[in-house]
Scaffold this motif. Structure first.
Motif, PDB file in Angstrom:
ATOM      1  N   LEU A 267      77.174  54.278  40.005  1.00 24.22           N
ATOM      2  CA  LEU A 267      76.998  54.481  41.444  1.00 24.22           C
ATOM      3  C   LEU A 267      77.260  53.193  42.210  1.00 24.22           C
ATOM      4  CD1 LEU A 267      73.850  56.742  42.051  1.00 24.22           C
ATOM      5  CD2 LEU A 267      76.228  57.240  42.591  1.00 24.22           C
ATOM      6  N   ARG A 268      76.784  52.074  41.669  1.00 22.94           N
ATOM      7  CA  ARG A 268      77.007  50.789  42.332  1.00 22.94           C
ATOM      8  C   ARG A 268      78.503  50.478  42.417  1.00 22.94           C
ATOM      9  NH1 ARG A 268      74.373  45.788  42.948  1.00 22.94           N
ATOM     10  NH2 ARG A 268      75.814  44.443  44.086  1.00 22.94           N
ATOM     11  N   LEU A 269      79.231  50.800  41.356  1.00 27.59           N
ATOM     12  CA  LEU A 269      80.668  50.498  41.332  1.00 27.59           C
ATOM     13  C   LEU A 269      81.441  51.361  42.322  1.00 27.59           C
ATOM     14  CD1 LEU A 269      81.169  50.086  37.476  1.00 27.59           C
ATOM     15  CD2 LEU A 269      81.280  48.275  39.205  1.00 27.59           C
ATOM     16  N   VAL A 270      81.117  52.662  42.391  1.00 25.73           N
ATOM     17  CA  VAL A 270      81.862  53.520  43.311  1.00 25.73           C
ATOM     18  C   VAL A 270      81.362  53.352  44.746  1.00 25.73           C
ATOM     19  CG1 VAL A 270      82.426  55.195  41.516  1.00 25.73           C
ATOM     20  CG2 VAL A 270      80.372  55.535  42.928  1.00 25.73           C
ATOM     21  N   ALA A 271      80.212  52.703  44.915  1.00 23.16           N
ATOM     22  CA  ALA A 271      79.759  52.377  46.267  1.00 23.16           C
ATOM     23  C   ALA A 271      80.590  51.222  46.837  1.00 23.16           C
ATOM     24  CB  ALA A 271      78.275  52.013  46.265  1.00 23.16           C
ATOM     25  N   GLU A 272      81.046  50.343  45.961  1.00 26.48           N
ATOM     26  CA  GLU A 272      81.865  49.211  46.411  1.00 26.48           C
ATOM     27  C   GLU A 272      83.234  49.684  46.887  1.00 26.48           C
ATOM     28  OE1 GLU A 272      82.007  46.688  43.018  1.00 26.48           O
ATOM     29  OE2 GLU A 272      80.009  45.845  43.346  1.00 26.48           O
ATOM     30  N   GLN A 273      83.823  50.607  46.130  1.00 28.33           N
ATOM     31  CA  GLN A 273      85.132  51.148  46.481  1.00 28.33           C
ATOM     32  C   GLN A 273      85.404  52.357  45.600  1.00 28.33           C
ATOM     33  OE1 GLN A 273      87.456  47.617  45.243  1.00 28.33           O
ATOM     34  NE2 GLN A 273      88.485  48.979  43.773  1.00 28.33           N
ATOM     35  N   PRO A 274      86.250  53.300  46.046  1.00 30.56           N
ATOM     36  CA  PRO A 274      86.588  54.453  45.197  1.00 30.56           C
ATOM     37  C   PRO A 274      87.269  54.002  43.909  1.00 30.56           C
ATOM     38  CG  PRO A 274      87.235  54.840  47.477  1.00 30.56           C
ATOM     39  CD  PRO A 274      86.866  53.387  47.382  1.00 30.56           C
ATOM     40  N   ARG A 275      86.907  54.645  42.789  1.00 34.50           N
ATOM     41  CA  ARG A 275      87.452  54.231  41.492  1.00 34.50           C
ATOM     42  C   ARG A 275      87.795  55.470  40.652  1.00 34.50           C
ATOM     43  NH1 ARG A 275      86.145  48.680  40.836  1.00 34.50           N
ATOM     44  NH2 ARG A 275      84.419  47.988  42.173  1.00 34.50           N
ATOM     45  N   SER A 276      88.772  55.289  39.769  1.00 38.94           N
ATOM     46  CA  SER A 276      89.192  56.364  38.870  1.00 38.94           C
ATOM     47  C   SER A 276      88.384  56.287  37.582  1.00 38.94           C
ATOM     48  CB  SER A 276      90.678  56.226  38.543  1.00 38.94           C
ATOM     49  OG  SER A 276      90.886  55.036  37.786  1.00 38.94           O
ATOM     50  N   THR A 277      88.480  57.360  36.778  1.00 35.27           N
ATOM     51  CA  THR A 277      87.792  57.348  35.487  1.00 35.27           C
ATOM     52  C   THR A 277      88.359  56.249  34.589  1.00 35.27           C
ATOM     53  OG1 THR A 277      89.327  59.044  34.693  1.00 35.27           O
ATOM     54  CG2 THR A 277      87.196  59.796  35.553  1.00 35.27           C
ATOM     55  N   ARG A 278      89.663  55.981  34.695  1.00 31.71           N
ATOM     56  CA  ARG A 278      90.265  54.923  33.864  1.00 31.71           C
ATOM     57  C   ARG A 278      89.677  53.568  34.226  1.00 31.71           C
ATOM     58  NH1 ARG A 278      96.675  54.560  32.935  1.00 31.71           N
ATOM     59  NH2 ARG A 278      96.124  56.456  31.806  1.00 31.71           N
ATOM     60  N   GLU A 279      89.541  53.284  35.522  1.00 34.89           N
ATOM     61  CA  GLU A 279      89.003  51.991  35.938  1.00 34.89           C
ATOM     62  C   GLU A 279      87.534  51.863  35.537  1.00 34.89           C
ATOM     63  OE1 GLU A 279      88.533  49.170  39.943  1.00 34.89           O
ATOM     64  OE2 GLU A 279      89.291  51.235  40.102  1.00 34.89           O
ATOM     65  N   LEU A 280      86.777  52.936  35.734  1.00 28.95           N
ATOM     66  CA  LEU A 280      85.360  52.893  35.356  1.00 28.95           C
ATOM     67  C   LEU A 280      85.209  52.750  33.845  1.00 28.95           C
ATOM     68  CD1 LEU A 280      83.993  55.685  37.713  1.00 28.95           C
ATOM     69  CD2 LEU A 280      83.444  53.248  37.837  1.00 28.95           C
ATOM     70  N   SER A 281      86.125  53.364  33.093  1.00 25.39           N
ATOM     71  CA  SER A 281      86.088  53.246  31.644  1.00 25.39           C
ATOM     72  C   SER A 281      86.262  51.792  31.222  1.00 25.39           C
ATOM     73  CB  SER A 281      87.188  54.119  31.025  1.00 25.39           C
ATOM     74  OG  SER A 281      87.287  53.897  29.634  1.00 25.39           O
ATOM     75  N   ALA A 282      87.191  51.108  31.874  1.00 29.37           N
ATOM     76  CA  ALA A 282      87.435  49.704  31.529  1.00 29.37           C
ATOM     77  C   ALA A 282      86.247  48.829  31.940  1.00 29.37           C
ATOM     78  CB  ALA A 282      88.717  49.224  32.200  1.00 29.37           C
ATOM     79  N   VAL A 304      78.190  61.790  44.422  1.00 32.83           N
ATOM     80  CA  VAL A 304      79.567  61.294  44.459  1.00 32.83           C
ATOM     81  C   VAL A 304      80.504  62.472  44.673  1.00 32.83           C
ATOM     82  CG1 VAL A 304      79.038  59.371  42.892  1.00 32.83           C
ATOM     83  CG2 VAL A 304      79.982  61.507  41.968  1.00 32.83           C
ATOM     84  N   VAL A 305      81.720  62.158  45.094  1.00 39.26           N
ATOM     85  CA  VAL A 305      82.729  63.185  45.275  1.00 39.26           C
ATOM     86  C   VAL A 305      84.069  62.612  44.807  1.00 39.26           C
ATOM     87  CG1 VAL A 305      83.260  62.509  47.660  1.00 39.26           C
ATOM     88  CG2 VAL A 305      83.742  64.851  46.889  1.00 39.26           C
ATOM     89  N   GLY A 306      84.876  63.474  44.186  1.00 40.80           N
ATOM     90  CA  GLY A 306      86.193  63.049  43.727  1.00 40.80           C
ATOM     91  C   GLY A 306      87.278  63.502  44.687  1.00 40.80           C
ATOM     92  N   GLU A 307      88.231  62.611  44.957  1.00 36.79           N
ATOM     93  CA  GLU A 307      89.330  62.917  45.866  1.00 36.79           C
ATOM     94  C   GLU A 307      90.642  62.509  45.177  1.00 36.79           C
ATOM     95  OE1 GLU A 307      88.311  60.620  49.267  1.00 36.79           O
ATOM     96  OE2 GLU A 307      86.925  62.120  50.074  1.00 36.79           O
ATOM     97  N   ARG A 308      91.599  63.432  45.125  1.00 33.75           N
ATOM     98  CA  ARG A 308      92.866  63.132  44.470  1.00 33.75           C
ATOM     99  C   ARG A 308      93.734  62.259  45.361  1.00 33.75           C
ATOM    100  NH1 ARG A 308      95.630  64.338  40.211  1.00 33.75           N
ATOM    101  NH2 ARG A 308      94.012  65.793  39.497  1.00 33.75           N
ATOM    102  N   ARG A 309      94.223  61.199  44.751  1.00 34.11           N
ATOM    103  CA  ARG A 309      95.159  60.299  45.431  1.00 34.11           C
ATOM    104  C   ARG A 309      96.330  60.050  44.480  1.00 34.11           C
ATOM    105  NH1 ARG A 309      91.425  55.734  48.499  1.00 34.11           N
ATOM    106  NH2 ARG A 309      90.047  57.229  49.583  1.00 34.11           N
ATOM    107  N   GLY A 310      97.380  60.834  44.699  1.00 37.89           N
ATOM    108  CA  GLY A 310      98.529  60.737  43.799  1.00 37.89           C
ATOM    109  C   GLY A 310      98.166  61.254  42.423  1.00 37.89           C
ATOM    110  N   TYR A 311      98.417  60.435  41.408  1.00 38.41           N
ATOM    111  CA  TYR A 311      98.183  60.838  40.027  1.00 38.41           C
ATOM    112  C   TYR A 311      96.698  60.833  39.676  1.00 38.41           C
ATOM    113  CZ  TYR A 311      98.513  60.885  34.930  1.00 38.41           C
ATOM    114  OH  TYR A 311      98.359  61.189  33.601  1.00 38.41           O
ATOM    115  N   ARG A 316      84.051  58.407  44.865  1.00 37.46           N
ATOM    116  CA  ARG A 316      83.361  57.515  45.798  1.00 37.46           C
ATOM    117  C   ARG A 316      81.938  58.023  46.025  1.00 37.46           C
ATOM    118  NH1 ARG A 316      82.903  59.688  50.937  1.00 37.46           N
ATOM    119  NH2 ARG A 316      84.220  61.515  51.374  1.00 37.46           N
ATOM    120  N   LEU A 317      81.089  57.099  46.427  1.00 33.03           N
ATOM    121  CA  LEU A 317      79.691  57.433  46.739  1.00 33.03           C
ATOM    122  C   LEU A 317      79.626  58.190  48.064  1.00 33.03           C
ATOM    123  CD1 LEU A 317      76.577  56.929  46.160  1.00 33.03           C
ATOM    124  CD2 LEU A 317      76.812  54.971  47.716  1.00 33.03           C
ATOM    125  N   LEU A 318      78.722  59.170  48.138  1.00 30.85           N
ATOM    126  CA  LEU A 318      78.411  59.821  49.409  1.00 30.85           C
ATOM    127  C   LEU A 318      77.169  59.134  49.971  1.00 30.85           C
ATOM    128  CD1 LEU A 318      78.989  63.580  48.499  1.00 30.85           C
ATOM    129  CD2 LEU A 318      80.425  62.119  49.927  1.00 30.85           C
TER     130      LEU A 318
END
Length: 342
Positions: A267-282, A304-311, A316-318
């Motif tokens: 939650l802290r990470l996606v509060a900073e900025q929207p992130r993908s599962t790949r980035e959060l995995s790393a 949280v809510v997921g929003e598609r951006r391209g691929y 991001r946190l609500l």
């Protein structure tokens, strides 16, 4: 064993709610005499006893068992309109039949020995003398201690009466019993009260099918039943400050979702900025499948809510939901958000 007030459940009596000042006097004095009866009243009991002169405190220790059970009848139910405490006390004399009857019951019931066994002997020999001492004890308690509390007690009792009136309007006498006590319940054939001493009897309603109910801030856990001239009850007053309301399902789900170090960090990470599962995995050193499971828990809780951006799908946190959950938790804990720190 039960005290039964019979009536068909489909024809309930009219409930006549009242508060009786002198009942609060007597019942509150019992909490001073036996503070262990109600943990919530511990500070009140200490405050009241500290105000009593030593001779009055000694008399309370000697005669306190007469406060009940059984409760002294003249100090439980009003006869006519309620009057100020002083006037109500003046209306009771050592010759009052209901008081002598209540005192005599202590000769019949095995409620434990009083500190001074000679009191029981005096009840048998000279009941008016004991009745006079008992009335004087209540008058001294009023003058030295309880009178200073009465303005606050009276206001709280008035609020409790409004609460009880709303409860009766919504669900009748059955809902009032459920909201105030476990010692009385509505059954298909009337009201059953579990007595504090061996008693199995039926008590009829008044001819007009009215059930007088006195609400008391100090009777809990007792339910006092009037036998004569017809049925009546003293019930613990509804008190919102004592009522425990369970948390909402939404709050439980939100707290359950973040009750994990990984999800809280996520939650802290996606509060900073929207992130993908790949980035959060790393960032977290987890597999993408593991990250997805955690994100689903947070999404199900609405955090949280997921929003598609391209691929990619970026999460991001609500913040409005996180803030609402925080506020709901503080409200449930009854923490004032504007209280000074510390």
């Amino acid at each position: 064993m039960a005290i039964r007030i019979p009536f068909p459940v489909e024809e309930p009596p009219q409930v006549e709610l009242t508060t009786y000042p002198v009942a609060e006097l007597a019942l509150s004095l019992h909490t001073v005499f036996a503070p262990g009866r109600s943990v919530e009243m511990t500070q009140f009991s200490r405050r009241m006893r500290a105000r009593l002169p030593k001779p009055v405190a000694a008399e309370l220790d000697t005669l306190g068992f007469l406060l009940g059970p059984p409760a002294p009848a003249p100090f439980s139910f009003p006869e006519g309109d309620a009057v100020p405490v002083g006037d109500a006390l003046d209306a009771v004399t050592p010759k009052t039949e209901a008081l002598q009857f209540s005192l005599a019951m202590h000769l019949e019931l095995d409620n434990g020995c009083p500190r001074d066994p000679g009191v029981l002997e005096e009840i048998a020999r000279d009941p008016e003398a004991i009745a006079g001492r008992f009335i004087q004890l209540l008058a001294d308690y009023w003058r030295h201690a309880f009178e200073r509390e009465w303005e606050v007690v009276e206001a709280r009792a008035a609020l409790a009466r409004v609460d009880a009136e709303l409860t009766v309007a919504r669900g009748g006498i059955g809902q009032l019993l459920s909201a105030t006590t476990k010692r009385a319940r509505l059954t298909p054939d009337g009201i059953h009260v579990t007595p504090l001493f061996p008693r199995d009897m039926e008590v009829p309603l008044q001819d007009d099918r009215v059930l007088p109910v006195v609400l008391s801030l100090f009777s809990d856990p007792w339910v006092i039943t009037r036998y004569w001239p017809a049925a009546g009850l003293v019930l613990p007053a509804p008190d919102g400050s004592r009522r425990v309301t369970p948390p909402s399902l939404e709050l439980v789900q939100e707290l359950d979702a973040i009750a994990d170090a990984t999800r809280l960090t996520m939650l802290r990470l996606v509060a900073e900025q929207p992130r993908s599962t790949r980035e959060l995995s790393a960032l977290l050193g987890l597999s993408e499948a593991g990250v997805s499971k955690h994100l689903h828990r947070l999404a199900d809780a609405g955090l949280v809510v997921g929003e598609r951006r391209g691929y990619y799908v970026l999460y991001r946190l609500l913040p409005e939901r996180a803030l609402a959950a925080s506020t709901a938790l503080l409200d449930f804990l009854r923490v004032a958000t504007d209280s000074p720190a510390g």
